[in-house]
Scaffold this active site. Structure first.
Site, mmCIF file in Angstrom:
data_model
loop_
_atom_site.group_PDB
_atom_site.id
_atom_site.type_symbol
_atom_site.label_atom_id
_atom_site.label_comp_id
_atom_site.label_asym_id
_atom_site.label_seq_id
_atom_site.Cartn_x
_atom_site.Cartn_y
_atom_site.Cartn_z
ATOM 1 C CG PHE A 303 -1.930 -0.988 1.366
ATOM 2 C CD1 PHE A 303 -3.278 -0.576 0.608
ATOM 3 C CD2 PHE A 303 -1.717 -2.272 1.758
ATOM 4 C CE1 PHE A 303 -4.354 -1.416 0.699
ATOM 5 C CE2 PHE A 303 -2.935 -3.149 1.907
ATOM 6 C CZ PHE A 303 -3.925 -2.677 1.383
ATOM 7 C CG ASP A 304 0.927 5.789 -1.327
ATOM 8 O OD1 ASP A 304 1.924 6.219 -1.108
ATOM 9 O OD2 ASP A 304 -0.208 6.671 -1.753
ATOM 10 C CE LYS A 305 2.037 8.621 5.409
ATOM 11 N NZ LYS A 305 1.071 9.524 5.745
ATOM 12 C CE LYS A 485 5.845 5.437 -2.449
ATOM 13 N NZ LYS A 485 4.473 6.099 -2.686
ATOM 14 C CB VAL A 502 -3.217 -0.768 -2.846
ATOM 15 C CG1 VAL A 502 -4.568 0.070 -2.887
ATOM 16 C CG2 VAL A 502 -3.453 -2.184 -3.063
#
Length: 616
Positions: A303-305, A485, A502
């Site tokens: 996940f991205d934050k 990333k 995501v």
């Protein structure tokens, strides 16, 4: 005649043939009815078979055509009539049943608005939806379907957005908010400025993408199609060989019929179509069978934050000045950030507007430094706005303020530093709220078999750890630039297997593209999300991801069930032929029943999620 009419006529003829056959055996009148049945029922089959041969394609229709013609030539008129009718009837039932798997798409099509009430020359006139122009003022009343994507100019209402986002509860709309085509005004009234019309609306693009997705084939489906391309000619050769060795023409013809790979060929696509249709009806846009199949095999979710695990609307919660007052820190930082699209920049500008009204002052020579911040000039002085890395790269010491920075970061606050290139002038602390459904989502993902759930963020490690602990994540990687990333995803893939990334579809394009699957929590109307990701959750409710993952696994499981069933039926029929317990017409009956059972099993996917209340 239509397929339905042809089937009905053939049904009457084959019934008469059966009755006459029982009463008169093979009398002339019986043979006439049998041949009539063969001609009526077989004509569409023969036409498709010979049409395919023109393109050097030997398919199922060719096998049945050879078997029917062979049966007529050896005087087995009842077998010819029964086989041709059963194949036609099976084809008709198959097409009707497959339509059910597209019911979610048909339901979406039915939601497409046809007319719009537009204000022109001071009057409200009703026009066709294709006649609405960008900039038109659209007037909406309770119960009406919204025909455009637009911005509310006046009014207050609750709008049912289920057609776009799958959300069951109406959403409040007031001045300045966005509305989307295909949604319904439950109560109140709205006057809307049309921003997108016709084929450019979110609803129209969703329909287009879903229809395209249903035509994109899964890897298993492509393999089965390649298999049948070689399998069918091989069966014809095998039937010839069997005849040459046994001189039993009935055995050879029966082999042709029972060897039809109909159930096997349809086993994958019918499950994929049903799965994609179910997702579309619940605000989950899966872009193709290959994506649906891959989604069901993902082992790691990253996940991205910001904007994904968090609400994405951070707020400035503290401003600390060093040598200048906090108001000046906020004002200078807002001037530098006023044209930035970054969520943190918007939070700073919004706080400044709340505090001072309009922020006066234009930044000069602004330069964005990705992953670090920006530089700009104001009133002949140079300023830096960003993180520690930006200030360190410009030789500005942050050590005197480390205690304060660490204190804020332990509170899961992101810090933005302001400097004049010589010293730190101020620190702004920004906090983003974790999505209320995020923690339960992590639990749900674990339950459906995801091995590892991690967070990749550009934030510092203190903030990342606070969020990870709060949500129960397995791991996190902090202080990442966009390109970092991509490397982090590659490491996860090498260690655990297929990885889904995501993100919000805006700042995560490189990561979404490099993952095995990119999943965007874009919300309705997000262009970037719908274009870059493999899967788009049309609602901003991130809990819908668990539904998408569970649906994909159910679809893959359903597809495997169909394939195994088709292979078992084929093996049993083959054994029956070899032991001479299966004749031509019975073999065709079992074949068509197997096709229908495969389709009916796939149709069950349309009810997925109704019995088990996945959080959406």
């Amino acid at each position: 005649m239509t397929k339905k009419q042809t089937t009905m006529v053939a049904g009457v003829l084959v019934t008469a043939s059966f009755v006459l056959h029982q009463l008169l055996d093979y009398a002339a009148v019986t043979v006439v009815f049998m041949l009539a049945t063969t001609l009526v029922a077989g004509a569409p089959i023969f036409k498709k078979a010979f049409g395919a041969l023109r393109y050097r394609i030997i398919g199922i229709d060719a096998l049945v055509t050879i078997a029917v013609i062979g049966a007529v030539l050896i005087g087995e008129f009842w077998e010819a009539a029964a086989v041709s009718f059963l194949f036609l009837f099976g084809d008709y039932l198959e097409s009707r049943t497959i339509e059910k798997t597209r019911s979610s798409i048909k339901a979406l099509l039915d939601l497409a608005p046809e007319t719009a009430r537009v204000r022109r020359d001071g009057k409200d006139v009703e026009v066709g939806v294709l006649e609405v122009l960008v900039g038109d003022i659209v007037v909406l009343k309770p119960g009406e379907r919204i025909p455009v994507d637009g911005t509310v100019l006046e009014g207050s209402a609750y709008v049912n957005q289920a057609a776009i986002t799958g959300e069951s509860l109406p959403v409040g709309k007031t001045r300045g908010t966005q509305v989307f085509s295909g949604t319904v005004l439950d109560s109140g009234y709205l006057i809307v400025s049309a921003d997108r019309v016709g084929s450019e609306t979110t609803f129209a693009r969703i329909l287009e993408l879903v229809e395209e997705a249903q035509d994109k084939k899964a890897r298993t489906q492509k393999f089965l199609e390649r298999f049948s391309r070689y399998y069918t000619p091989s069966i014809i050769i095998l039937a010839v060989v069997v005849f040459l060795f046994t001189l039993d023409i009935r055995l050879a013809l029966t082999l042709l019929v029972i060897a039809c790979p109909g159930a096997l060929v349809i086993s994958a696509p019918v499950s994929i179509v049903a799965g994609i249709g179910n997702g579309a009806g619940h605000g989950v846009l899966v872009k193709g069978g290959d994506v649906m199949e891959k989604l069901g095999t993902v082992k790691v979710v990253a996940f991205d934050k910001t904007g994904t695990l968090t609400v994405g609307k951070p707020e400035v919660v503290a401003v600390q000045g060093f040598g200048i007052n906090s108001d000046m820190v906020l004002k200078l930082t807002a001037i530098g950030e006023r044209y930035s699209e970054h969520p943190l920049a918007k939070a700073i500008v919004n706080r400044a507007v709340e505090s001072f009204g309009e922020v006066e002052g234009e930044p000069q020579d602004s330069q964005l430094i990705a992953g670090h911040g920006l530089t700009f000039r104001f009133e002949d002085r140079a300023y830096l706005v960003g993180n520690r890395k930006l200030l360190a790269s410009q030789g500005v010491a942050t050590e005197p303020h480390e205690a304060y920075l660490e204190q804020e970061e332990r509170l899961a606050r992101t810090t933005v530093l302001l400097s004049d290139g010589k010293q730190v002038l101020g620190i702004l602390s920004i906090a983003d709220t974790v999505r209320p459904e995020a923690r339960q989502l992590i639990v749900d993902l674990k339950k459906i078999g995801i091995k590892k759930v991690v967070m990749l963020t550009g934030d510092n490690s203190w903030t990342a750890k606070a969020i990870a602990d709060q949500l129960g994540l397995d791991d996190f990687v902090a202080d990442l630039l966009p390109q970092d990333k991509v490397t982090a995803l590659e490491n996860l893939r090498n260690r655990y297997g297929k990885v889904a990334m995501v993100g919000d579809g805006v700042n995560d394009a490189p990561a979404l593209a490099s993952a095995d699957l990119g999943i965007a929590i874009g919300g309705a109307g997000s262009d970037v999300a719908m274009e870059t990701a493999d899967v788009v959750l049309m609602s901003s409710h991130i809990g819908r991801l668990a539904y998408a993952m569970a649906l994909s696994r159910a679809t893959v499981r359903n597809m495997k069930q169909n394939i195994v069933f088709a292979l078992v039926v084929a093996a049993v029929l083959l054994a029956g032929v070899l032991f001479k317990t299966v004749n031509l017409s019975f073999g065709m009956l079992v074949h068509e029943l197997s096709v229908l059972l495969v389709i009916i099993n796939a149709v069950r996917l349309l009810a997925f999620g109704k019995r088990k209340p996945y959080r959406r």
